[in-house]
Design an enzyme around this catalytic site. Sequence first.
Site, PDB file in Angstrom:
ATOM      1  N   SER A   1       0.831  -1.195   0.000  1.00 37.03           N
ATOM      2  CA  SER A   1       0.000   0.000   0.000  1.00 37.03           C
ATOM      3  C   SER A   1       0.876   1.260   0.000  1.00 37.03           C
ATOM      4  CB  SER A   1      -0.975  -0.048   1.174  1.00 37.03           C
ATOM      5  OG  SER A   1      -1.997   0.905   1.035  1.00 37.03           O
TER       6      SER A   1
ATOM      7  N   ASP B   1      -9.982  -5.759  -3.461  1.00 39.44           N
ATOM      8  CA  ASP B   1      -9.404  -4.680  -2.661  1.00 39.44           C
ATOM      9  C   ASP B   1     -10.322  -3.464  -2.717  1.00 39.44           C
ATOM     10  OD1 ASP B   1      -7.829  -2.476  -1.747  1.00 39.44           O
ATOM     11  OD2 ASP B   1      -6.002  -3.572  -2.264  1.00 39.44           O
TER      12      ASP B   1
ATOM     13  N   HIS C   1      -7.350  -6.019   0.681  1.00 44.37           N
ATOM     14  CA  HIS C   1      -6.180  -5.199   0.998  1.00 44.37           C
ATOM     15  C   HIS C   1      -5.464  -5.664   2.269  1.00 44.37           C
ATOM     16  CE1 HIS C   1      -4.058  -1.470  -0.013  1.00 44.37           C
ATOM     17  NE2 HIS C   1      -4.044  -1.125   1.254  1.00 44.37           N
TER      18      HIS C   1
END
Length: 276
Positions: free
Chosen positions: A145, A221, A254
């Site tokens: 991320s 995600d 995620h």
Amino acid sequence: MKQIEQYSCFVGTQSVWEHFSHSLNCQMKFAIYLPKQAGNQKLPVLYWLSGLTCSEQNFITKSGFQRYAAELGVIVVAPDTSPRGADVPNDDAYDLGQGAGFYLNATQEPWAKHFKMYDYIVDELPDLINAHFPTNGKQAISGHSMGGHGALTIGLKNPDRYASVSAFSPIVAPSQVPWGQKAFLAYLGENAQDWQIYDSVELIKQGKKLPHILVDQGLADQFLNEQLKLNLLEQVCETHGQNAQIRYHEGYDHSYYFIASFIGEHLAYHAKRLAA
């Protein structure tokens, strides 16, 4: 340096250390996994950069990477994601301030004194690791991320320092998404040209290049379409001849469940290139 944690793990040791960072002007923590091979030989290092709200703890407790690092003989270093402390500026939001360093060198107040995560990751931390642990000088970088953004931009700007670069669910075009725009405006100011040196898509447009990039992205995600925009990385790599393997996975989100599912493949990817 002061060791504050140590655990036996897959015949190696997982520890956490604290030290004063001159780049960040505060006490910092980093985690380091030393496989058993470090007892009698110097090994390569993989640096892992975590995402928003994370510390040095998330990756070492949730990803399960130690099993693979032990088998492959790779030291893994996971630093905190920002400067910390009562004297360090912060924000009430999760995506700015402590826990949200974005792996850049801030130029704006009140952030500039402490938020120099780029210098910390690229120079200060490797110097510290190489001075105190049995490393052989070879290193790779990866992250998730915000940390994926950090790994890609740092790798693109320093291709001679890293044998390999990979990322999970990275913010690839922070100049074009809310997370990045908020952070860049605060840390770097209003001139959008100053943002480009911390934007993977823009760096590739400018001619920065790596031998290869590996990226994994979950199709479930919740941040993919608004914050991550992997399609922009695909497009710029194709247009500018950047060799990249961008893999999409049905059903994965995620979270660290996604990272744990594919971290072994990333460790093998890096170990192969670190051994070359």
